[in-house]
Scaffold this active site. Structure first.
Site, PDB file in Angstrom:
ATOM      1  N   ARG A 143       0.839  -1.205   0.000  1.00 48.29           N
ATOM      2  CA  ARG A 143       0.000   0.000   0.000  1.00 48.29           C
ATOM      3  C   ARG A 143       0.880   1.265   0.000  1.00 48.29           C
ATOM      4  NH1 ARG A 143      -2.198  -3.909  -0.762  1.00 48.29           N
ATOM      5  NH2 ARG A 143      -4.103  -4.756   0.143  1.00 48.29           N
ATOM      6  N   GLU A 176      -4.397   2.975   6.438  1.00 46.23           N
ATOM      7  CA  GLU A 176      -4.193   2.872   5.000  1.00 46.23           C
ATOM      8  C   GLU A 176      -4.747   4.122   4.321  1.00 46.23           C
ATOM      9  OE1 GLU A 176      -6.017  -0.025   1.565  1.00 46.23           O
ATOM     10  OE2 GLU A 176      -5.315  -0.958   3.417  1.00 46.23           O
ATOM     11  N   SER A 217     -11.100  -0.775   3.678  1.00 48.96           N
ATOM     12  CA  SER A 217     -10.155  -1.153   4.737  1.00 48.96           C
ATOM     13  C   SER A 217      -9.428   0.087   5.241  1.00 48.96           C
ATOM     14  CB  SER A 217      -9.148  -2.176   4.212  1.00 48.96           C
ATOM     15  OG  SER A 217      -9.802  -3.359   3.828  1.00 48.96           O
TER      16      SER A 217
END
Length: 337
Positions: A163, A333, A237
């Protein structure tokens, strides 16, 4: 190019949070991006956004928000084994996935139904069910805000990690991505050994899924686990899954023998953040206008009227609890502004 003053960013973030910006610029073409970069006021704060699916706004933004809205898809090269597909950064990601599947080009199917635009895949290195954007990206085209010139990055130059990319670190805020080119396979080899895919295929009575079936399975799983952001504000998420070295994981497993984990090829171990959060009692818990989704602990939700600071406070409370119980610090994230 369209420029508007005093714009509410609520329609431009999937959390559905209200936040104002001083100026909003939408770029429809590469020429727009070049022209804007040439005349941009570099003394004011700048925020480049895509579909807003990985964004938490905690306050008004006193600066310029730029949204690339460049569209278009084309095949730029083709061999018996693969095709190169060049997409505008403003293309909706899942529309591109559907288009590739319809043409029989594989690689993206496990990333079906992830919200956001094409440009975000190059910045965020999105991933799901054993696949990451870096596995597909061939090159990235962008406008340098500092020089007003075009640049092209190979996948290696993007320095992708979990990520993560160079666009989130050394080159953060410097480039406006205009196009991303993906290398798509003509042969289909399904990746099924991750998450609930095998279980779902078994339930459907499918032992050898087609490309279209694989995409549908992923869509069905995501719909069963994640809320529709049009109905309940969220950014998917919220936290990264922590990655531990072998020693740290062994210590964790000694204290918590039932811990879930995924071994990585480099010897490290990925621990599901959702499992850590659930074990701290947060799954399905609601505090005022915000909460943790009842079906997936990784998802923080806006029940309708939350402000960004409420969501951030929930985030920080979860981080504190997980660190206190497991000695592991979670990292968002989502881009928090």
């Amino acid at each position: 190019m369209k420029t508007t003053a005093n714009v509410d960013l609520r329609p431009y973030n999937t959390f559905g949070v209200t936040a104002m910006c001083d100026k909003f610029v939408e770029l429809d073409t590469v020429e727009d991006a070049l022209e804007w970069a040439e005349h941009a006021d570099r003394s004011v704060p700048l925020l480049v956004i895509g579909g807003g699916s990985n964004l938490l706004l905690t306050q008004d933004f006193h600066g310029t928000v730029v949204r690339p809205a460049i569209r278009g898809r084309e095949v730029t090269d083709e061999t018996p084994d693969y095709v190169l597909v060049r997409c505008g950064s403003g293309e909706v990601w899942d529309d591109v996935v559907a288009w590739c599947v319809e043409h029989g080009w594989s690689g993206m199917e496990n990333l079906s139904l992830i919200p956001g635009d094409v440009g975000a895949t190059a910045v965020q290195n999105i991933g799901a069910y054993g696949v990451e954007a870096k596995d597909l990206i061939h090159s990235v085209e962008a406008v340098d805000i500092h020089t007003g010139r075009m640049a092209c990055f190979t996948v290696g130059e993007c320095k992708y990690g979990y990520r993560d990319s160079v666009f989130k670190n050394a080159l953060h805020g410097r480039y406006i991505i205009t196009h991303v080119t993906y290398r798509m396979n003509k042969s289909f080899r399904p990746i099924t050994d991750y998450g609930n895919i095998v279980e779902e295929l078994r339930r459907m009575g499918i032992s050898h899924p087609t490309l279209a079936q694989m995409r549908q399975v992923v869509i069905d799983i995501r719909k069963s686990k994640l809320p529709d952001w049009h109905v309940m504000g969220n950014a998917g998420s919220f936290f990264k899954n922590p990655v531990l070295d072998a020693c740290a994981f062994a210590q964790l497993q000694t204290s918590f023998p039932d811990v879930r984990y995924f071994p990585l090829s480099d010897g490290r171990v990925k621990v599901p953040a959702g499992w850590l959060i659930e074990k701290c009692g947060w799954k399905g818990r609601r505090i005022g206008n915000v909460g943790v989704y009842e079906r997936q602990s990784l998802v923080l939700v806006n029940y309708g009227n939350a402000c960004g600071t409420e969501i951030l406070a929930l985030c920080n409370a979860i981080i504190k609890d997980v660190e206190g119980k497991f000695g592991i610090r979670l990292h968002p994230e989502v881009n928090i502004v």
